[in-house]
Write a protein that holds these residues in place. Structure first.
Motif, PDB file in Angstrom:
ATOM      1  N   GLN A 140      20.007  32.516  10.910  1.00  0.00           N
ATOM      2  CA  GLN A 140      20.008  31.889  12.228  1.00  0.00           C
ATOM      3  C   GLN A 140      20.913  30.660  12.257  1.00  0.00           C
ATOM      4  N   ASP A 141      20.945  29.894  11.151  1.00  0.00           N
ATOM      5  CA  ASP A 141      21.834  28.732  11.071  1.00  0.00           C
ATOM      6  C   ASP A 141      23.289  29.165  11.221  1.00  0.00           C
ATOM      7  N   GLU A 181      24.455  31.945  12.659  1.00  0.00           N
ATOM      8  CA  GLU A 181      24.692  32.414  14.026  1.00  0.00           C
ATOM      9  C   GLU A 181      24.853  31.235  14.985  1.00  0.00           C
ATOM     10  N   LYS A 182      24.022  30.225  14.829  1.00  0.00           N
ATOM     11  CA  LYS A 182      24.105  29.034  15.689  1.00  0.00           C
ATOM     12  C   LYS A 182      25.416  28.295  15.450  1.00  0.00           C
ATOM     13  N   TYR A 183      25.816  28.155  14.182  1.00  0.00           N
ATOM     14  CA  TYR A 183      27.054  27.432  13.867  1.00  0.00           C
ATOM     15  C   TYR A 183      28.263  28.104  14.521  1.00  0.00           C
ATOM     16  N   CYS A 184      28.235  29.410  14.625  1.00  0.00           N
ATOM     17  CA  CYS A 184      29.352  30.148  15.223  1.00  0.00           C
ATOM     18  C   CYS A 184      29.489  29.915  16.722  1.00  0.00           C
ATOM     19  N   THR A 185      28.538  29.225  17.331  1.00  0.00           N
ATOM     20  CA  THR A 185      28.665  28.892  18.749  1.00  0.00           C
ATOM     21  C   THR A 185      29.468  27.611  18.957  1.00  0.00           C
ATOM     22  N   ASN A 186      29.764  26.874  17.892  1.00  0.00           N
ATOM     23  CA  ASN A 186      30.542  25.630  17.994  1.00  0.00           C
ATOM     24  C   ASN A 186      31.997  25.915  18.355  1.00  0.00           C
TER      25      ASN A 186
END
Length: 133
Positions: A61-62, A64-69
């Motif tokens: 999940q970390d 996946e979230k980082y890839c939204t930056n």
């Protein structure tokens, strides 16, 4: 996709491929703004080293979230330690491991004296030699 970029193992070539593939909307590849500023598409730049440990990439999940930056990406390039244990549902982990001699030549050859010295020692070695002597 997470490209585990080992130094001197086709990162720039894979980045160039991803940049070209991204031009074709049917490829589905999206790189973020940070990736498009580097030659190797790294989201965390190892040169100069960024504090990758502050990114807290410890779970699927970390990542996946980082890839939204930086505008979002679905093709992560990472040349830092990987604390996430594959497998992650929906994420493919990919890497290339280069032939050891060519990698040594590529990385140490840039240092000048290191490659000639290392290669001379290796060339003198014979089967059965005690490497500690």
């Amino acid at each position: 996709v997470v490209w585990l970029h080992m130094h001197a193992c086709s990162g720039k070539r894979m980045c160039a491929w991803a940049v070209e593939a991204m031009k074709d909307k049917e490829s589905g590849i999206k790189l973020d703004g940070m990736q498009l500023m580097t030659a190797a598409c790294n989201q965390i730049d190892p040169d100069p080293p960024e504090p990758w440990h502050h990114a807290h990439l410890r779970t699927c999940q970390d990542m996946e979230k980082y890839c939204t930056n930086h505008g979002g990406s679905n093709f992560m390039f990472i040349e830092t330690p990987l604390d996430v244990r594959p497998s992650c549902p929906g994420i493919a982990f990919v890497t290339v491991i280069r032939q050891p001699w060519l990698r040594l030549e590529s990385t140490q050859g840039k240092q000048g004296w290191m490659f000639p010295n290392a290669s001379a020692v290796i060339k003198r070695m014979k089967e059965g030699d005690d490497v500690l002597q």
